[in-house]
Design a protein around this motif. Structure first.
Motif, PDB file in Angstrom:
ATOM      1  N   ASP A 217       0.959  -1.346   0.060  1.00 66.05           N
ATOM      2  CA  ASP A 217      -0.155  -0.104  -0.025  1.00 66.05           C
ATOM      3  C   ASP A 217       0.819   1.260   0.094  1.00 66.05           C
ATOM      4  N   GLY A 218       1.980   1.202  -0.729  1.00 63.45           N
ATOM      5  CA  GLY A 218       2.614   2.442  -0.896  1.00 63.45           C
ATOM      6  C   GLY A 218       3.726   2.535   0.213  1.00 63.45           C
ATOM      7  N   GLN A 219       3.949   1.626   1.225  1.00 63.09           N
ATOM      8  CA  GLN A 219       4.583   1.696   2.198  1.00 63.09           C
ATOM      9  C   GLN A 219       5.563   0.703   2.545  1.00 63.09           C
ATOM     10  N   VAL A 220       6.700   0.800   3.030  1.00 63.12           N
ATOM     11  CA  VAL A 220       7.583  -0.349   3.566  1.00 63.12           C
ATOM     12  C   VAL A 220       7.756  -0.450   4.924  1.00 63.12           C
ATOM     13  N   TYR A 221       8.179  -1.266   5.706  1.00 58.65           N
ATOM     14  CA  TYR A 221       8.345  -1.638   7.073  1.00 58.65           C
ATOM     15  C   TYR A 221       9.275  -0.409   7.687  1.00 58.65           C
ATOM     16  N   PRO A 222       8.761   0.115   8.682  1.00 56.17           N
ATOM     17  CA  PRO A 222       7.310  -0.122   9.513  1.00 56.17           C
ATOM     18  C   PRO A 222       6.547   1.157   9.234  1.00 56.17           C
ATOM     19  N   GLY A 223       5.930   1.327   7.940  1.00 50.25           N
ATOM     20  CA  GLY A 223       4.943   2.327   7.769  1.00 50.25           C
ATOM     21  C   GLY A 223       5.600   3.390   7.037  1.00 50.25           C
ATOM     22  N   ARG A 224       6.849   3.362   6.373  1.00 50.03           N
ATOM     23  CA  ARG A 224       7.375   4.727   5.819  1.00 50.03           C
ATOM     24  C   ARG A 224       7.206   4.462   4.272  1.00 50.03           C
ATOM     25  N   PRO A 225       6.982   5.844   3.906  1.00 42.21           N
ATOM     26  CA  PRO A 225       6.596   6.115   2.504  1.00 42.21           C
ATOM     27  C   PRO A 225       7.516   5.366   1.337  1.00 42.21           C
ATOM     28  N   ALA A 226       7.105   4.422   0.560  1.00 40.78           N
ATOM     29  CA  ALA A 226       8.001   3.941  -0.342  1.00 40.78           C
ATOM     30  C   ALA A 226       8.866   4.606  -1.152  1.00 40.78           C
ATOM     31  N   ASN A 227       8.202   5.841  -1.737  1.00 40.58           N
ATOM     32  CA  ASN A 227       8.934   6.700  -2.745  1.00 40.58           C
ATOM     33  C   ASN A 227       9.888   7.337  -1.942  1.00 40.58           C
ATOM     34  N   GLU A 228       9.826   7.344  -0.731  1.00 38.68           N
ATOM     35  CA  GLU A 228      10.920   8.188   0.085  1.00 38.68           C
ATOM     36  C   GLU A 228      12.095   7.087   0.596  1.00 38.68           C
ATOM     37  N   SER A 229      11.892   6.093   0.627  1.00 39.64           N
ATOM     38  CA  SER A 229      12.621   5.054   1.084  1.00 39.64           C
ATOM     39  C   SER A 229      13.317   4.311   0.105  1.00 39.64           C
ATOM     40  N   VAL A 230      12.826   4.272  -1.144  1.00 35.80           N
ATOM     41  CA  VAL A 230      13.662   3.588  -2.301  1.00 35.80           C
ATOM     42  C   VAL A 230      13.792   4.786  -3.147  1.00 35.80           C
ATOM     43  N   THR A 231      15.031   5.144  -3.639  1.00 34.41           N
ATOM     44  CA  THR A 231      15.436   6.170  -4.648  1.00 34.41           C
ATOM     45  C   THR A 231      16.211   5.713  -5.558  1.00 34.41           C
ATOM     46  N   MET A 232      16.209   6.442  -6.766  1.00 35.37           N
ATOM     47  CA  MET A 232      17.218   6.197  -7.792  1.00 35.37           C
ATOM     48  C   MET A 232      18.641   6.096  -7.248  1.00 35.37           C
ATOM     49  N   GLY A 233      18.935   6.719  -6.297  1.00 37.37           N
ATOM     50  CA  GLY A 233      20.404   6.714  -5.789  1.00 37.37           C
ATOM     51  C   GLY A 233      20.514   5.583  -4.676  1.00 37.37           C
ATOM     52  N   GLY A 234      19.381   4.739  -4.366  1.00 35.10           N
ATOM     53  CA  GLY A 234      19.617   3.529  -3.351  1.00 35.10           C
ATOM     54  C   GLY A 234      18.700   3.613  -2.590  1.00 35.10           C
ATOM     55  N   VAL A 235      18.564   2.507  -1.681  1.00 36.58           N
ATOM     56  CA  VAL A 235      17.520   2.631  -0.457  1.00 36.58           C
ATOM     57  C   VAL A 235      17.980   3.385   0.574  1.00 36.58           C
ATOM     58  N   VAL A 236      17.327   4.253   1.309  1.00 38.28           N
ATOM     59  CA  VAL A 236      17.745   4.941   2.305  1.00 38.28           C
ATOM     60  C   VAL A 236      16.990   4.509   3.548  1.00 38.28           C
ATOM     61  N   HIS A 237      15.964   3.621   3.561  1.00 33.72           N
ATOM     62  CA  HIS A 237      15.508   2.961   4.705  1.00 33.72           C
ATOM     63  C   HIS A 237      14.884   1.567   4.229  1.00 33.72           C
ATOM     64  N   GLY A 238      15.318   0.597   5.438  1.00 31.89           N
ATOM     65  CA  GLY A 238      14.896  -0.805   5.134  1.00 31.89           C
ATOM     66  C   GLY A 238      15.861  -1.549   4.395  1.00 31.89           C
ATOM     67  N   SER A 239      17.233  -1.055   4.286  1.00 35.85           N
ATOM     68  CA  SER A 239      17.988  -1.793   3.217  1.00 35.85           C
ATOM     69  C   SER A 239      18.899  -2.794   3.732  1.00 35.85           C
ATOM     70  N   THR A 240      19.846  -3.229   3.126  1.00 31.48           N
ATOM     71  CA  THR A 240      20.863  -4.204   3.406  1.00 31.48           C
ATOM     72  C   THR A 240      21.862  -3.602   4.482  1.00 31.48           C
ATOM     73  N   THR A 241      21.722  -2.414   4.620  1.00 30.75           N
ATOM     74  CA  THR A 241      22.567  -1.526   5.565  1.00 30.75           C
ATOM     75  C   THR A 241      22.465  -2.235   7.187  1.00 30.75           C
ATOM     76  N   ALA A 242      20.884  -2.608   7.148  1.00 33.41           N
ATOM     77  CA  ALA A 242      20.673  -3.510   8.711  1.00 33.41           C
ATOM     78  C   ALA A 242      21.356  -4.722   8.712  1.00 33.41           C
ATOM     79  N   PHE A 243      21.951  -5.214   7.703  1.00 33.39           N
ATOM     80  CA  PHE A 243      22.501  -6.560   7.955  1.00 33.39           C
ATOM     81  C   PHE A 243      24.275  -6.417   8.093  1.00 33.39           C
ATOM     82  N   ALA A 244      24.662  -5.355   8.315  1.00 35.83           N
ATOM     83  CA  ALA A 244      26.013  -4.989   8.396  1.00 35.83           C
ATOM     84  C   ALA A 244      26.927  -5.851   9.773  1.00 35.83           C
ATOM     85  N   ALA A 245      26.105  -6.196  10.693  1.00 31.66           N
ATOM     86  CA  ALA A 245      26.832  -6.842  11.722  1.00 31.66           C
ATOM     87  C   ALA A 245      26.605  -8.441  11.393  1.00 31.66           C
TER      88      ALA A 245
END
Length: 290
Positions: free
Chosen positions: A109-137
């Protein structure tokens, strides 16, 4: 109450800015418990081996499920050479690539976990929220194998319920606890995605995983085809609503053999993907250690 409102959700559970999702359930105590699973040091990979395809002109995305998800271009092949090197073009979300889905991979419904707007989270420059950054450890926890294919591949018209998961627990004398990684074997690692109906998980099974506190799901299959629910249980509910990372295209055949040989279906589960930030997913080599 509508069916969609009745779906399980972790939105808001760990805050509006959370990017770990159910990985929050892997506490220090859970990792300590997982480490106690190592008794012999024997290890098994759950990744499908990839044979790269040579690139002789320019990279291009795979056009069929059988084409390699990795293309290799040799950079230095002359003679004499001080060293040889290559560049790779990788298609992460591919049926032949064992890969870890980040939480922004599937919007709802246009959102990614946990309710963030998808068009602000996934951009042409990469993913700024909910990305593989969370797997760094990396991911270190206890793994549990539920081998639904112990007597042969699960039929293509089957969709597994909570009752099936509990029956497998009883059969293999294991119990899924909060923070555990659930590995599911359907017996389809070599025959999936060939245009035929495939088994998978139901919404009932996803609710069960939520109630048990599963931190990560890894399987040779996840959602049934044709879909048995809308949205699909794992990519439509577990990933975007629960914030549960998924490892797709797992090969658990050797793991099942080792578990049967040792008579135990719990182990130390380790997944340490490349520390590449801002992606929707990344190739990974999950390892079970006994």
């Amino acid at each position: 109450m509508s069916e969609r409102n009745d779906l399980p959700s972790n939105w808001g559970r760990w805050g509006a800015d959370d990017e770990l999702g159910t990985l929050n359930l892997i506490t220090d105590e859970v990792r300590e418990r997982a480490a106690r699973e190592v008794r012999t040091g024997r290890s098994v990979s759950l990744a499908v081996p990839i044979q790269p395809a040579p690139v002789l002109s320019g990279p291009f995305p795979p056009r069929t499920a059988e084409e390699s998800p990795v293309q290799q271009m040799m950079l230095y092949t002359g003679s004499p050479a001080i060293a040889y090197a290559d560049a790779l073009t990788v298609t992460n979300h591919h049926t032949l690539s064992t890969h870890l889905d980040a939480l922004a991979h599937i919007p709802q419904d246009g959102q990614v976990y946990p309710g963030r707007p998808a068009n602000e989270s996934v951009t042409m420059g990469g993913v700024v929220h909910g990305s593989t950054t969370a797997f760094a450890a990396g991911i270190v926890t206890r793994g549990i194998l539920l081998d639904f294919a112990a007597d042969g591949p699960v039929p293509g018209d089957r969709a597994l319920t909570a009752q099936d998961l509990e029956a497998a627990e009883e059969r293999f004398t294991v119990h899924v606890e909060p923070g555990d990684a659930l590995v599911a074997r359907f017996g389809w690692v070599r025959t999936r995605y060939r245009g035929n109906p495939m088994p998978g998980m139901t919404l009932d099974a996803a609710r069960w995983m939520h109630e048990r506190g599963v931190s990560l799901y890894a399987g040779d299959l996840s959602d049934a085809y044709p879909p048995v629910s809308s949205p699909p249980a794992m990519h439509g509910v577990a990933l975007p609503r629960l914030g549960m990372p998924l490892i797709d295209a797992v090969d658990a055949d050797e793991l099942a053999s080792v578990c049967a040989e040792l008579g135990r279906y719990s182990f130390l589960f380790v997944a340490a993907p490349p520390r590449i930030l801002g992606l929707t997913g990344v190739p990974v080599n999950p390892v079970a250690v006994f």
